[in-house]
Write an enzyme that holds these catalytic residues in place. Structure first.
Site, short mmCIF file in Angstrom:
data_model
loop_
_atom_site.label_atom_id
_atom_site.label_comp_id
_atom_site.label_asym_id
_atom_site.label_seq_id
_atom_site.Cartn_x
_atom_site.Cartn_y
_atom_site.Cartn_z
N LYS A 14 -2.17 1.84 12.26
CA LYS A 14 -1.25 0.44 12.25
C LYS A 14 -0.34 0.72 10.52
O LYS A 14 0.66 0.62 10.08
CB LYS A 14 -2.15 -0.47 11.88
CG LYS A 14 -2.94 -1.24 12.84
CD LYS A 14 -3.82 -2.38 13.23
CE LYS A 14 -5.19 -2.48 12.40
NZ LYS A 14 -5.73 -0.98 13.08
N ARG A 91 -8.05 -10.12 13.88
CA ARG A 91 -9.49 -9.19 14.30
C ARG A 91 -9.90 -10.50 15.56
O ARG A 91 -10.99 -9.93 16.42
CB ARG A 91 -9.69 -9.02 13.45
CG ARG A 91 -9.41 -7.43 13.41
CD ARG A 91 -9.77 -6.87 11.94
NE ARG A 91 -10.06 -5.28 11.42
CZ ARG A 91 -9.60 -4.68 11.17
NH1 ARG A 91 -8.32 -5.60 10.00
NH2 ARG A 91 -10.04 -3.40 10.41
N ARG A 130 -8.33 11.12 8.02
CA ARG A 130 -8.39 10.44 7.05
C ARG A 130 -9.44 10.42 5.91
O ARG A 130 -9.20 9.93 4.49
CB ARG A 130 -7.83 8.97 7.75
CG ARG A 130 -7.49 7.75 6.37
CD ARG A 130 -7.09 6.94 7.44
NE ARG A 130 -8.16 5.82 7.69
CZ ARG A 130 -8.24 4.82 8.14
NH1 ARG A 130 -6.66 4.06 8.76
NH2 ARG A 130 -8.74 4.30 8.85
N ARG A 136 -11.84 6.98 1.66
CA ARG A 136 -12.57 5.52 1.95
C ARG A 136 -13.58 5.73 2.22
O ARG A 136 -14.39 6.30 3.81
CB ARG A 136 -11.76 5.42 3.33
CG ARG A 136 -10.60 3.96 3.43
CD ARG A 136 -9.82 3.32 4.26
NE ARG A 136 -10.01 2.80 5.27
CZ ARG A 136 -9.39 2.47 5.89
NH1 ARG A 136 -8.29 2.33 5.60
NH2 ARG A 136 -10.71 1.01 6.88
N ARG A 147 -17.14 0.92 13.75
CA ARG A 147 -15.54 0.14 13.73
C ARG A 147 -15.19 0.59 15.59
O ARG A 147 -15.24 -0.81 15.16
CB ARG A 147 -14.79 0.90 12.38
CG ARG A 147 -15.43 0.49 11.80
CD ARG A 147 -14.72 0.84 10.10
NE ARG A 147 -13.12 1.46 10.34
CZ ARG A 147 -12.73 2.58 9.64
NH1 ARG A 147 -13.12 3.46 9.88
NH2 ARG A 147 -11.16 1.86 9.45
P1 AMP Z 1 -8.80 -2.30 7.92
O1 AMP Z 1 -8.12 -1.49 6.91
O2 AMP Z 1 -7.95 -2.97 8.51
O3 AMP Z 1 -8.67 -0.81 8.40
O4 AMP Z 1 -9.92 -2.86 7.36
C1 AMP Z 1 -10.94 -1.96 6.46
C2 AMP Z 1 -12.58 -3.81 7.12
O5 AMP Z 1 -11.76 -4.37 6.43
C3 AMP Z 1 -12.73 -3.65 8.54
O6 AMP Z 1 -13.23 -2.79 9.11
C4 AMP Z 1 -13.41 -4.89 8.42
O7 AMP Z 1 -14.18 -4.59 7.53
C5 AMP Z 1 -12.75 -5.35 7.31
N1 AMP Z 1 -11.71 -6.10 7.35
C6 AMP Z 1 -10.14 -6.21 7.23
N2 AMP Z 1 -9.74 -7.38 7.64
C7 AMP Z 1 -10.23 -8.24 8.48
C8 AMP Z 1 -9.89 -9.58 9.68
N3 AMP Z 1 -9.65 -9.68 10.17
N4 AMP Z 1 -11.96 -9.70 9.74
C9 AMP Z 1 -12.99 -9.37 9.13
N5 AMP Z 1 -12.60 -8.42 8.48
C10 AMP Z 1 -11.91 -7.77 8.30
#
Ligand code: AMP
Length: 191
Positions: A14, A91, A130, A136, A147
């Site tokens: 993404k 999400r 990654r 991260r 996840r």
């Molecule tokens: P990402 O960078 O999009 O993979 O997000 C990393 C983490 O942030 C996710 O695993 C969630 O714990 C949290 N997170 C990011 N976006 C959301 C969302 N829209 N709803 C809930 N948790 C989120």
């Protein structure tokens, strides 16, 4: 103006494809994950709350993330009018409903949901790779598996949700970065 959701499991590409879409279509990028990581870096209360969920591979509660998204939209009204790419949001179904309402209130809507489809074992491989590069804290094998489970339970139903609305565009997320981007462009150019 084009409002797009880039959708897919963790590790589906993404972020990478968002960068290319932003440049090509001149879109404003909203990544809720980036917003949360910024709060964590700055040590805010929200960051402290979010870190607990993120490191467990769980979603931050809907009310919290929906408020954050509304705030980002309000803080960036100008840039948002040129079109937005939503990366990592929605999400959950309640988040998708909230997004629809937030955009309707601003006289706009989601035009397409680009779904990057990648097999499970490839996702784990990519996340671990990654993690070695980005550091991260949630890119380790245990959290990655959680996840993915969270994705299957709470996020993947959004595919059917957007299919029903005729907005879902399935994209094969296996291949070269540019090859995948070509597929996305082809799909969006029919809008
Ligand atoms: P990402 O960078 O999009 O993979 O997000 C990393 C983490 O942030 C996710 O695993 C969630 O714990 C949290 N997170 C990011 N976006 C959301 C969302 N829209 N709803 C809930 N948790 C989120």
């Amino acid at each position: 103006m084009l409002n797009i959701v880039i959708f897919g499991a963790p590790g589906s590409g993404k972020g990478t494809q968002s960068d290319k879409l932003i440049e090509h279509y001149n879109l404003f990028h909203i990544s809720t994950g980036d917003v949360l990581r910024d709060h964590i870096r700055r040590g805010t209360e929200l960051g402290k709350t979010a870190k607990g969920y993120i490191d467990q591979g769980q979603l931050v509660p809907d009310e919290l993330i929906i408020d954050i998204l509304a705030q980002v939209l309000d803080d960036n009204k100008e840039q948002a009018t040129q079109g937005v790419i939503f990366d990592g949001f929605p999400r959950t179904i309640p988040q998708a409903e909230a997004l629809e309402q937030l955009l309707a209130d601003r006289g706009t809507q989601i035009d397409a949901v680009v779904g990057l489809e990648v097999p499970e074992e490839e996702l784990i491989k990519r996340i671990l790779l990654r993690g070695q590069m980005s550091g991260r804290s949630d890119d380790n094998e245990e959290t990655a598996r959680k996840r993915l489970e969270t994705y299957h339970n709470q996020t993947s139903p959004l595919k059917a949700y957007y299919e029903e609305k005729g907005k879902y565009r399935a994209i094969n997320g296996l291949g070269s970065i540019d090859g995948i981007f070509d597929l996305i462009k082809e799909s969006l150019d029919t809008l």
